[in-house]
Write a protein that holds these residues in place. Structure first.
Motif, PDB file in Angstrom:
ATOM      1  N   ASN A  31      12.020  34.935 -34.759  1.00 53.88           N
ATOM      2  CA  ASN A  31      13.161  36.262 -35.384  1.00 53.88           C
ATOM      3  C   ASN A  31      13.330  37.408 -34.368  1.00 53.88           C
ATOM      4  N   LEU A  80      17.482  33.181 -39.807  1.00 51.06           N
ATOM      5  CA  LEU A  80      16.190  33.161 -39.003  1.00 51.06           C
ATOM      6  C   LEU A  80      15.681  31.225 -39.954  1.00 51.06           C
ATOM      7  N   GLN A  84      13.387  29.405 -37.023  1.00 49.38           N
ATOM      8  CA  GLN A  84      12.507  28.578 -37.187  1.00 49.38           C
ATOM      9  C   GLN A  84      12.181  27.886 -36.818  1.00 49.38           C
TER      10      GLN A  84
END
Length: 138
Positions: A31, A80, A84
């Motif tokens: 993040n 995001l 990840q």
């Protein structure tokens, strides 16, 4: 240059982005990595707008602002998720699965924008899905 040249350049930069992002997320929480990338994109985009002459703000319609804002939210969610995924998997597998966005864009353009799909869209879309599945399957 026409749309194809710009799209091809976008693909080249997206490929470079995947490798650089994977290298960048090796020691950074995903993040935070996304936030840093977003700040760089923000500065770059506004720099280009200011350098090329500020367009008339009054020409922006409410619908244009709404759709651009929604697009920004979708971009943020995508980034995001992408970072990840890069933090957990190899870039050589994550990037092709991420490119399934092409198939989603084709379908959504047909559904919401009324774009007509030719047989090439169907075959190409199926090849993209097949390619992503082959690369992701281990």
């Amino acid at each position: 240059m026409n749309w194809f040249h710009w799209a091809l350049l976008a693909a080249v930069f997206a490929g470079i982005t995947a490798v650089l992002a994977k290298a960048g997320t090796s020691q950074v929480e995903p993040n935070l990595a996304t936030a840093i990338r977003t700040c760089v994109v923000l500065v770059l985009a506004w720099g280009i707008v200011l350098a090329t002459g500020m367009p008339a703000w009054r020409s922006l319609s409410g619908n244009a602002i709404l759709f651009l804002a929604l697009s920004g939210l979708a971009t943020g969610a995508s980034w995001l998720c992408y970072f990840q995924a890069l933090s957990l998997g190899p870039a050589s597998s994550v990037a092709p699965v991420d490119k399934l966005s092409v198939v989603f864009a084709i379908a959504l353009a047909a559904i919401f924008l009324g774009e007509k799909l030719a047989w090439q869209h169907w075959v190409g879309g199926l090849l993209i899905v097949g390619g992503a599945a082959i690369i992701a399957w281990k």
